[in-house]
Structure formats: C-alpha cells, structure tokens
Design a protein around this motif. Sequence first.
Motif, PDB file in Angstrom:
ATOM      1  N   TYR A 203       0.834  -1.203   0.000  1.00  0.00           N
ATOM      2  CA  TYR A 203       0.000   0.000   0.000  1.00  0.00           C
ATOM      3  C   TYR A 203       0.866   1.249   0.000  1.00  0.00           C
ATOM      4  CZ  TYR A 203      -4.375   2.467   0.645  1.00  0.00           C
ATOM      5  OH  TYR A 203      -5.471   3.262   0.431  1.00  0.00           O
ATOM      6  N   LYS A 204       1.964   1.203   0.713  1.00  0.00           N
ATOM      7  CA  LYS A 204       2.875   2.344   0.760  1.00  0.00           C
ATOM      8  C   LYS A 204       3.408   2.665  -0.630  1.00  0.00           C
ATOM      9  CE  LYS A 204       7.040   3.936   3.189  1.00  0.00           C
ATOM     10  NZ  LYS A 204       8.066   3.573   4.221  1.00  0.00           N
ATOM     11  N   LYS A 205       3.792   1.628  -1.391  1.00  0.00           N
ATOM     12  CA  LYS A 205       4.302   1.839  -2.747  1.00  0.00           C
ATOM     13  C   LYS A 205       3.202   2.345  -3.681  1.00  0.00           C
ATOM     14  CE  LYS A 205       8.117  -1.479  -2.552  1.00  0.00           C
ATOM     15  NZ  LYS A 205       8.674  -2.764  -3.066  1.00  0.00           N
ATOM     16  N   ALA A 206       1.963   1.884  -3.464  1.00  0.00           N
ATOM     17  CA  ALA A 206       0.851   2.342  -4.293  1.00  0.00           C
ATOM     18  C   ALA A 206       0.612   3.841  -4.100  1.00  0.00           C
ATOM     19  CB  ALA A 206      -0.419   1.553  -3.953  1.00  0.00           C
ATOM     20  N   ILE A 207       0.636   4.286  -2.845  1.00  0.00           N
ATOM     21  CA  ILE A 207       0.462   5.711  -2.551  1.00  0.00           C
ATOM     22  C   ILE A 207       1.595   6.517  -3.181  1.00  0.00           C
ATOM     23  CG2 ILE A 207       0.393   7.460  -0.733  1.00  0.00           C
ATOM     24  CD1 ILE A 207      -2.106   5.800  -0.726  1.00  0.00           C
ATOM     25  N   ALA A 208       2.816   6.039  -3.006  1.00  0.00           N
ATOM     26  CA  ALA A 208       3.974   6.758  -3.540  1.00  0.00           C
ATOM     27  C   ALA A 208       3.906   6.843  -5.068  1.00  0.00           C
ATOM     28  CB  ALA A 208       5.263   6.063  -3.102  1.00  0.00           C
ATOM     29  N   HIS A 209       3.487   5.759  -5.718  1.00  0.00           N
ATOM     30  CA  HIS A 209       3.391   5.735  -7.183  1.00  0.00           C
ATOM     31  C   HIS A 209       2.352   6.749  -7.655  1.00  0.00           C
ATOM     32  CE1 HIS A 209       3.660   4.004 -11.207  1.00  0.00           C
ATOM     33  NE2 HIS A 209       2.340   4.031 -11.258  1.00  0.00           N
ATOM     34  N   ALA A 210       1.186   6.778  -7.005  1.00  0.00           N
ATOM     35  CA  ALA A 210       0.130   7.723  -7.384  1.00  0.00           C
ATOM     36  C   ALA A 210       0.584   9.159  -7.190  1.00  0.00           C
ATOM     37  CB  ALA A 210      -1.130   7.438  -6.572  1.00  0.00           C
ATOM     38  N   LEU A 211       1.238   9.437  -6.071  1.00  0.00           N
ATOM     39  CA  LEU A 211       1.721  10.799  -5.813  1.00  0.00           C
ATOM     40  C   LEU A 211       2.743  11.222  -6.853  1.00  0.00           C
ATOM     41  CD1 LEU A 211       2.133  10.672  -1.924  1.00  0.00           C
ATOM     42  CD2 LEU A 211       0.403  11.952  -3.210  1.00  0.00           C
ATOM     43  N   ASN A 212       3.587  10.285  -7.272  1.00  0.00           N
ATOM     44  CA  ASN A 212       4.599  10.598  -8.271  1.00  0.00           C
ATOM     45  C   ASN A 212       3.961  10.999  -9.598  1.00  0.00           C
ATOM     46  OD1 ASN A 212       6.701   9.261 -10.557  1.00  0.00           O
ATOM     47  ND2 ASN A 212       7.669  10.387  -8.886  1.00  0.00           N
ATOM     48  N   ILE A 213       2.915  10.292 -10.022  1.00  0.00           N
ATOM     49  CA  ILE A 213       2.227  10.626 -11.274  1.00  0.00           C
ATOM     50  C   ILE A 213       1.528  11.982 -11.143  1.00  0.00           C
ATOM     51  CG2 ILE A 213       0.438   9.946 -12.903  1.00  0.00           C
ATOM     52  CD1 ILE A 213       0.988   7.055 -12.183  1.00  0.00           C
ATOM     53  N   ILE A 214       0.880  12.210 -10.009  1.00  0.00           N
ATOM     54  CA  ILE A 214       0.199  13.495  -9.796  1.00  0.00           C
ATOM     55  C   ILE A 214       1.189  14.647  -9.905  1.00  0.00           C
ATOM     56  CG2 ILE A 214      -0.978  14.931  -8.074  1.00  0.00           C
ATOM     57  CD1 ILE A 214      -2.404  12.369  -7.118  1.00  0.00           C
ATOM     58  N   LYS A 215       2.368  14.491  -9.308  1.00  0.00           N
ATOM     59  CA  LYS A 215       3.374  15.556  -9.361  1.00  0.00           C
ATOM     60  C   LYS A 215       3.870  15.790 -10.792  1.00  0.00           C
ATOM     61  CE  LYS A 215       6.471  15.804  -6.037  1.00  0.00           C
ATOM     62  NZ  LYS A 215       7.507  15.404  -5.057  1.00  0.00           N
ATOM     63  N   LYS A 216       3.927  14.734 -11.598  1.00  0.00           N
ATOM     64  CA  LYS A 216       4.357  14.874 -12.983  1.00  0.00           C
ATOM     65  C   LYS A 216       3.290  15.560 -13.829  1.00  0.00           C
ATOM     66  CE  LYS A 216       7.581  10.964 -13.250  1.00  0.00           C
ATOM     67  NZ  LYS A 216       7.839   9.636 -13.855  1.00  0.00           N
ATOM     68  N   GLU A 217       2.030  15.193 -13.598  1.00  0.00           N
ATOM     69  CA  GLU A 217       0.943  15.717 -14.429  1.00  0.00           C
ATOM     70  C   GLU A 217       0.465  17.092 -13.976  1.00  0.00           C
ATOM     71  OE1 GLU A 217      -2.184  12.877 -15.000  1.00  0.00           O
ATOM     72  OE2 GLU A 217      -0.819  11.324 -15.739  1.00  0.00           O
ATOM     73  N   CYS A 218       0.670  17.407 -12.714  1.00  0.00           N
ATOM     74  CA  CYS A 218       0.260  18.713 -12.172  1.00  0.00           C
ATOM     75  C   CYS A 218       1.531  19.481 -11.800  1.00  0.00           C
ATOM     76  CB  CYS A 218      -0.645  18.538 -10.959  1.00  0.00           C
ATOM     77  SG  CYS A 218      -2.119  17.540 -11.268  1.00  0.00           S
ATOM     78  N   LYS A 219       2.125  20.111 -12.777  1.00  0.00           N
ATOM     79  CA  LYS A 219       3.426  20.751 -12.599  1.00  0.00           C
ATOM     80  C   LYS A 219       3.418  21.754 -11.441  1.00  0.00           C
ATOM     81  CE  LYS A 219       5.175  18.746 -16.283  1.00  0.00           C
ATOM     82  NZ  LYS A 219       6.196  17.682 -16.160  1.00  0.00           N
ATOM     83  N   ASN A 220       4.473  21.677 -10.638  1.00  0.00           N
ATOM     84  CA  ASN A 220       4.678  22.619  -9.522  1.00  0.00           C
ATOM     85  C   ASN A 220       3.569  22.554  -8.475  1.00  0.00           C
ATOM     86  OD1 ASN A 220       7.061  23.737 -10.792  1.00  0.00           O
ATOM     87  ND2 ASN A 220       5.688  24.874 -12.153  1.00  0.00           N
ATOM     88  N   ILE A 221       2.909  21.418  -8.379  1.00  0.00           N
ATOM     89  CA  ILE A 221       1.827  21.278  -7.393  1.00  0.00           C
ATOM     90  C   ILE A 221       2.395  21.340  -5.971  1.00  0.00           C
ATOM     91  CG2 ILE A 221       1.926  18.741  -7.430  1.00  0.00           C
ATOM     92  CD1 ILE A 221      -1.127  18.752  -7.031  1.00  0.00           C
ATOM     93  N   LYS A 222       1.693  22.037  -5.107  1.00  0.00           N
ATOM     94  CA  LYS A 222       2.099  22.166  -3.708  1.00  0.00           C
ATOM     95  C   LYS A 222       1.071  21.578  -2.746  1.00  0.00           C
ATOM     96  CE  LYS A 222       5.788  24.562  -4.782  1.00  0.00           C
ATOM     97  NZ  LYS A 222       7.132  23.950  -4.655  1.00  0.00           N
ATOM     98  N   VAL A 223      -0.201  21.522  -3.201  1.00  0.00           N
ATOM     99  CA  VAL A 223      -1.306  21.095  -2.327  1.00  0.00           C
ATOM    100  C   VAL A 223      -2.057  19.950  -2.986  1.00  0.00           C
ATOM    101  CG1 VAL A 223      -3.429  21.812  -1.177  1.00  0.00           C
ATOM    102  CG2 VAL A 223      -1.530  23.439  -1.413  1.00  0.00           C
ATOM    103  N   ILE A 224      -2.388  18.952  -2.201  1.00  0.00           N
ATOM    104  CA  ILE A 224      -3.144  17.809  -2.690  1.00  0.00           C
ATOM    105  C   ILE A 224      -4.379  17.611  -1.814  1.00  0.00           C
ATOM    106  CG2 ILE A 224      -1.942  16.061  -1.314  1.00  0.00           C
ATOM    107  CD1 ILE A 224      -1.969  14.308  -3.861  1.00  0.00           C
ATOM    108  N   ASP A 225      -5.482  17.189  -2.422  1.00  0.00           N
ATOM    109  CA  ASP A 225      -6.708  16.917  -1.679  1.00  0.00           C
ATOM    110  C   ASP A 225      -6.830  15.416  -1.431  1.00  0.00           C
ATOM    111  OD1 ASP A 225      -7.323  19.627  -1.784  1.00  0.00           O
ATOM    112  OD2 ASP A 225      -8.514  19.419  -3.611  1.00  0.00           O
ATOM    113  N   VAL A 226      -7.393  15.065  -0.275  1.00  0.00           N
ATOM    114  CA  VAL A 226      -7.451  13.663   0.140  1.00  0.00           C
ATOM    115  C   VAL A 226      -8.852  13.328   0.626  1.00  0.00           C
ATOM    116  CG1 VAL A 226      -6.524  11.913   1.718  1.00  0.00           C
ATOM    117  CG2 VAL A 226      -5.026  13.742   0.865  1.00  0.00           C
ATOM    118  N   ALA A 227      -9.391  12.219   0.113  1.00  0.00           N
ATOM    119  CA  ALA A 227     -10.651  11.676   0.629  1.00  0.00           C
ATOM    120  C   ALA A 227     -10.406  10.216   1.015  1.00  0.00           C
ATOM    121  CB  ALA A 227     -11.761  11.777  -0.414  1.00  0.00           C
ATOM    122  N   TYR A 228     -11.086   9.760   2.037  1.00  0.00           N
ATOM    123  CA  TYR A 228     -10.787   8.427   2.582  1.00  0.00           C
ATOM    124  C   TYR A 228     -12.056   7.798   3.132  1.00  0.00           C
ATOM    125  CZ  TYR A 228     -11.059  11.247   6.754  1.00  0.00           C
ATOM    126  OH  TYR A 228     -11.511  12.122   7.713  1.00  0.00           O
TER     127      TYR A 228
END
Length: 276
Positions: A203-228
């Motif tokens: 699960y840790k790697k899944a979260i890290a992988h998703a965050l990595n793609i988000i950072k690539k697709e959303c250039k210079n992103i500083k804030v992320i929204d989370v729902a759980y």
Amino acid sequence: MKIAILTDSAYDGKASDFKDLYIIPLMIAPEDGNQIYDDDSLNKDDFYKLLDSQSLKTSQSAPGDIMAMWDKLLVDYDQVIFAPISSGLSGQFNLARMLSETEEAYKGKIFVCDTKGVSIILQTVIRHIAFWIAENKTGFEILELVKELSSKFTTFIIPKNLETLKRGGRISSTAAALAKMLKIIPILRYNGSIDKENTARTYKKAIAHALNIIKKECKNIKVIDVAYSRFDQEDLDLIVKLIHDEGLTIGLYSELTNVICSHTGRETVALVGWRN
C-alpha cells in the motif's frame, strides 16, 4: 439575478458550506431491494454496518424528486446551477439534462453541469461555482467554466481492502485472493469514470506511485486533496506522512461519500491534484 446551486449526495460537504447551496440525495439499495435516501437520515455508522454486511447498489435520484426540488428553488431563484455526480458514474447528469431541455418551465432557468466530479472534486467545483455566481456570471457562462475546470484534475483511487469490490462483482474472488496472497494493491485512475492504472506490491508503494504521477501531471503542485473511507488511524497517519514526505501539503481532507464507498469499500483513499 439570484442563482441557486444544487448538487447531490456525491458531494461530501454540507449544504451550509456555501450560500444558496442545496443537496438532493442519491439512492442506496441493499440486497433486500429497498431504496434508502442517501441523506442525513443515514448516518455513517449505519451506512458502514450495511456495507459490511452485504453488497450495496447505488442509483440516481428519482425524476420526480429532481423536478420537485427545481420547482421549489425556482420560487425564490431566477436560475439553478445543478452540479451532480459525474456522468461517468451515474445516469443522474443525463436524466437531469434531458428534463431541463425538454420541460418548457426549465429552459433558460436550469443549467446542468457535467462536473466529472464526486466527493472532494465536487467540493472544488462547488466552491468555484459559488465564486462565479458572486462575480455575476450567468448560468450559460458557468456551464462553460465548469466544463473547463473539470478537465484539470489528476486523481487516483487506491483500495487497500478488496472485499467490497469482490462482493460487488467488480473483481473476481480468484483475483482478490491472489492479490491478497501477493500483497498486490490496485491503483485506479479517476477522470470522471474509473479505470485501472497500475498495481503495486504494498500500500505504501501504491500511494507513492500515485503521488509521483500526480506531481508529474500537475506541474509545480504544492497542495493535494485527500478523501478516505474508514481506516485504522495508523494507516491514515501513514498516508498523511507519505504526502508530506513528497513535499506536499493537504488541502481538502474529507471522508469519502457513501455512494463511492458503496463500491470501493473500507480502507480506500482518493488523492486529487489540480493543474493550474
């Protein structure tokens, strides 16, 4: 001009969040076939008891309920912006648009947006609509602005527990058992509908992988929204730590809406990044 905002229970905020905001419930159907309104009468604890005991289905609001709400709002408002659950997840948008275009009383008064949204994405869409209304934008203008906004997010849904997906037939029992044995976590991309993106071994790697793609697709992103959905606090703390380790701060932080949890189950997180 006085404009109301109407959304449905795919929105996981409250009607009091914004001035002139109203919410119409979607429907949740247990295995006994009864229809339950997804509103304040269904509290989270009761919802999770249902979710843990059986497969749940969800459906759009009844046409009569939608039109009754429109009629009520048009007594006090000139226009209504209806921002429902994504057209890729429900027939709610197509039904509402058809009603707004074929019923003479609603032409030029009811504006139905395809938000592509649910949960925290809808929260962002609603916040923008409220801002645009304050800027005196018309219903026609807001339709176009929502269309543009709804193309600007990158979102991943990551279910740790596959039991609800298996029970609902969205993943086979064999695949679920294999995933559990090998500790495989699916990573699902959400862009108005849900598609498989990738898998990870933890699960840790899944979260890290998703965050990595988000950072690539959303250039210079500083804030992320989370729902759980419902997690052990230790797991939620880990998700928050992983986000902070990536140099991101958390903006919206909200419990997933019932209509999504009905299909994804407990121990699911959604990560949303927005492109400028």
